[in-house]
Design a protein around this motif. Structure first.
Motif, mmCIF file in Angstrom:
data_model
loop_
_atom_site.group_PDB
_atom_site.id
_atom_site.type_symbol
_atom_site.label_atom_id
_atom_site.label_comp_id
_atom_site.label_asym_id
_atom_site.label_seq_id
_atom_site.Cartn_x
_atom_site.Cartn_y
_atom_site.Cartn_z
ATOM 1 N N LEU A 5 46.637 13.373 39.689
ATOM 2 C CA LEU A 5 46.233 13.545 41.088
ATOM 3 C C LEU A 5 45.174 12.515 41.495
ATOM 4 N N SER A 23 45.055 9.477 40.162
ATOM 5 C CA SER A 23 45.821 8.233 40.250
ATOM 6 C C SER A 23 46.620 8.163 41.548
ATOM 7 N N LEU A 24 47.120 9.306 42.003
ATOM 8 C CA LEU A 24 47.905 9.324 43.239
ATOM 9 C C LEU A 24 47.017 9.311 44.474
ATOM 10 N N ASN A 25 45.692 9.218 44.205
ATOM 11 C CA ASN A 25 44.788 9.006 45.321
ATOM 12 C C ASN A 25 44.770 10.174 46.307
#
Ligand SMILES: Nc1ncnc2c1ncn2[C@@H]1O[C@H](COP(=O)(O)OP(=O)(O)OP(=O)(O)O)[C@@H](O)[C@H]1O
Ligand SMILES: [Mg+2]
Lengths: 238, 250
Positions: B150, B152-154
Motif C-alpha cells: 500500500l 508502494s502504491l502510493n
C-alpha cells in the motif's frame, strides 16, 4: 508534468537499521534508458537497495534524487516484491486495485484487467481468491498488477524466483517488451542466464556496497574486481 | 436438618432442579404464547443493544484501524488507554452517565435520563473500547501484510483505512459481535441510567434482576433463556450474512 522522472541519482546513500548499517554509502546514477540488473550474493543488500531507490527504505545519510515533483515521482514507479503481497481479494480485484486507486471506473478497468489476466494465463481464475494461487501464479499476478499501472520505472525483486522455465521465458518476453516500450526496469535476480539475456547494465552488490556498476557486456566479459569474477564463476566470495 | 460443611444439601439440590425445570417450562410457555410483555422487553433489549452496536462500531472499527496504520507520538499511550477502557466497570459508567444526564448535570436539559437513549449512550461507552481494541489487533496483522504494497502504491490514509477495513471485514465483524455480546448481557449501567421502568426502559437483563429480587425464579430463568437465545440467534444471523456474501464474491 515532466517527460521523465529519471535520471535517479544516489549520492552517499546509506540505509541503517537500529543504527547498524545495512547498505551504503552508495553513489550511482540510473539513466533514462536501459535495463539494470542488480546482482550479488544473499544478504548483500539487493532488496535494500531497491527499496531505498523506491522510497520504502528510509534514508539514513546521503540523498536519493529523482526529477520532477514528489507526486509525479511516486505515481510513476511500481515495485514487485520478492515475496509477492496479495490482497485478500479475487485475482480480478487484485488487478483492478491500482486502477481503482487512480479513479479509473469499473467498466473501463474491466477490459484492461481481462487483458492482463490473459497475458499471465490467469483469465480462468479471475474470480478465484488470490491467496489460494500457487507461488508462481502469485508472482505473475504481482507483476501484472505492477505493469497495469504503466509505470515509467519498474523495480523487480527476483520476479522469476518461483517460476518454471516456460513461465520464466514468458515473463522475460514481457519484460523486454515493456522495456522496449520505454519503461525503465531495475531488477534483482540470482539467475545468471537471465541476467545475461536481459541486462544492459549491472549493479553488483557485495556486503552492502555497490561493488561494481557498469555496462553488462563489460561486466560479464571482463569484471573489474576479483570478487565479481569469482561471483560470476559461482565461487564463494570472501 | 442442615447439611454439614462440604456436603451437598440433597433437598436443596432437588429444590433448585425443580426451580430450573419450572423456569424452562415458564420460558417455553412465554415463548409459545408470545407473551406481550416478553416481546416488548425483548424488542427493547434488541433496540438498545443494536443501536449501541451500530454507533460503537461506526466509531470503534475505523478508530481501531486508524490506530493500526498511524504512527504518532503518543500511539502506545493511546493503545494502553484504549485497552484499559475495555475493562471499565459498567456500574461506574452508569453512574457517570447518570450524573452527566441527571437534571442538575451538564446534559440535564436533554431530559434523557430514564430513557432508552441514555441506556444506548451508556452502552456505547462500554463497548466502543472493546470493539476498537479487537479491531486494532486484527487490523495490525493485516497492515503488517499490506504495509509495503500500500505504501508502494502510493495510497492515502483514507484509502489505506478503507482497504484494510474491507479486506478485514470478517475480523471486524467478530469485533462487533463481541461488542454486541457485552451490550446485550450488560445490566449494571442500564439499570442505573434506565431505571428499569415498566413499558419504558425495562429490558431483558434488568427484568431478570427484578424477578430474581422478587423471588420469581421461574420467570427470571425464562427471561434468561430468551436472552441466551437472542445472543445466539444474532450471532448466527450475522455470520450467515457474511458467509453468503463471501460465497457470492469468491
Ligand atoms: N528489516 C531489516 N532488519 C534487519 N536487518 C535487515 C533488514 N532488512 C535487511 N536486513 C539485513 O540487510 C542485509 C541485506 O539484506 P537484503 O534483503 O537487502 O539482501 P538481498 O541481497 O536482497 O538478499 P537475498 O538475495 O537473500 O534476497 C542482510 O544482512 C539483512 O539481514
Ligand atoms: Mg532480496
Amino acid at each position: 508534468m515532466v517527460d521523465t522522472i529519471l535520471p535517479l541519482v544516489l549520492t552517499g546513500a546509506v540505509a541503517k537499521r537500529r543504527g547498524k548499517r545495512l547498505i551504503g554509502p552508495i553513489d550511482a546514477e540510473i539513466g533514462p534508458v536501459g535495463f539494470t540488473i542488480v546482482m550479488g550474493p544473499n544478504g548483500s543488500g539487493k532488496t535494500t537497495l531497491l527499496r531505498l531507490m523506491h522510497g520504502l527504505q528510509r534514508l539514513a545519510e546521503g540523498t536519493v534524487d529523482w526529477q520532477g515533483t514528489q507526486i509525479d515521482v511516486q505515481k510513476r514507479q511500481a515495485y514487485v516484491f520478492q515475496n509477492p503481497i496479495m490482497l485478500r481479494r479475487s485475482v480480478k480485484e487484485n488487478l483492478s486495485y491500482p486502477l481503482s486507486l487512480r479513479g479509473v471506473s469499473k467498466s473501463s478497468a474491466t477490459k484492461t484487467v481481462n487483458d492482463w489476466a490473459g497475458r499471465i494465463h490467469l483469465d480462468r481464475a479471475l474470480e478465484q481468491d488470490a491467496m489460494m494461487l500457487s507461488g508462481g501464479e502469485k508472482q505473475k499476478l504481482a507483476l501484472a498488477r505492477a505493469l497495469i499501472q504503466k509505470p515509467d520505472v519498474l523495480f523487480l525483486d527476483e520476479p522469476c524466483a518461483n517460476l518454471d522455465g516456460r513461465a520464466t521465458r514468458e515473463i522475460e518476453e514481457l519484460l523486454l517488451e515493456t522495456s522496449r516500450a520505454g519503461t525503465r526496469i531495475v531488477m534483482a535476480t540470482h539467475d545468471m542466464g537471465q541476467a545475461r539475456r536481459l541486462a544492459t547494465d549491472v549493479m553488483f552488490m557485495l556486503q552492502g556496497n555497490l561493488h561494481e556498476f557498469g555496462a553488462a557486456k563489460q561486466f560479464f566479459a571482463q569484471p573489474e574486481t576479483p570478487q565479481a569474477r569469482a561471483f560470476l564463476n559461482g565461487d564463494i566470495i570472501e | 436438618m442442615s447439611p454439614k460443611p462440604g456436603q451437598v444439601d440433597r433437598a436443596g439440590l432437588v429444590h433448585a432442579m425443580s426451580d430450573i425445570f419450572e423456569g424452562l417450562k415458564a420460558a417455553f410457555w412465554l415463548l409459545v404464547a408470545l407473551d406481550r410483555d416478553l416481546v416488548e422487553i425483548t424488542l427493547r433489549s434488541l433496540q438498545v443493544s443494536l443501536s449501541a452496536l451500530v454507533i460503537a462500531s461506526a466509531i470503534g472499527l475505523p478508530f481501531g484501524t486508524w490506530l493500526a496504520i498511524r504512527r504518532f507520538r503518543h500511539r502506545r499511550t493511546a493503545i494502553a488507554v484504549m485497552n484499559a477502557l475495555m475493562g471499565l466497570p459498567p456500574v461506574v459508567v452508569g453512574l457517570v452517565v447518570y450524573m452527566l444526564f441527571s437534571r442538575t448535570g451538564p446534559f440535564g436539559v436533554f431530559g434523557l435520563l430514564f430513557t432508552p437513549a441514555a441506556m444506548i449512550i451508556a452502552q456505547v461507552i462500554i463497548i466502543t473500547p472493546l470493539i476498537a481494541s479487537i479491531a486494532h489487533q486484527s487490523m495490525r496483522e493485516l497492515w503488517a501484510d499490506y504495509h509495503d504494497l500500500l505504501i508502494s502504491l502510493n495510497t492515502g490514509h483514507w484509502q489505506r483505512i478503507r482497504t484494510l477495513m474491507w479486506d478485514g471485514r470478517r475480523a471486524l465483524l467478530t469485533a462487533s459481535l463481541a461488542g454486541f455480546g457485552r451490550a446485550i448481557g450488560e445490566v449494571g449501567a442500564i439499570m442505573i441510567v434506565g431505571g428499569n421502568i415498566d413499558h419504558a426502559t425495562r429490558v431483558l437483563t434488568t427484568a431478570i434482576a427484578l424477578e430474581t429480587g422478587k423471588g420469581d425464579f421461574a420467570l427470571a430463568l425464562g427471561l434468561g433463556c430468551v436472552l441466551i437465545g437472542l445472543a445466539i440467534v444474532v450471532n448466527l444471523a450475522i455470520h450467515r450474512l457474511s458467509r453468503t456474501e463471501r460465497d457470492g464474491r469468491w
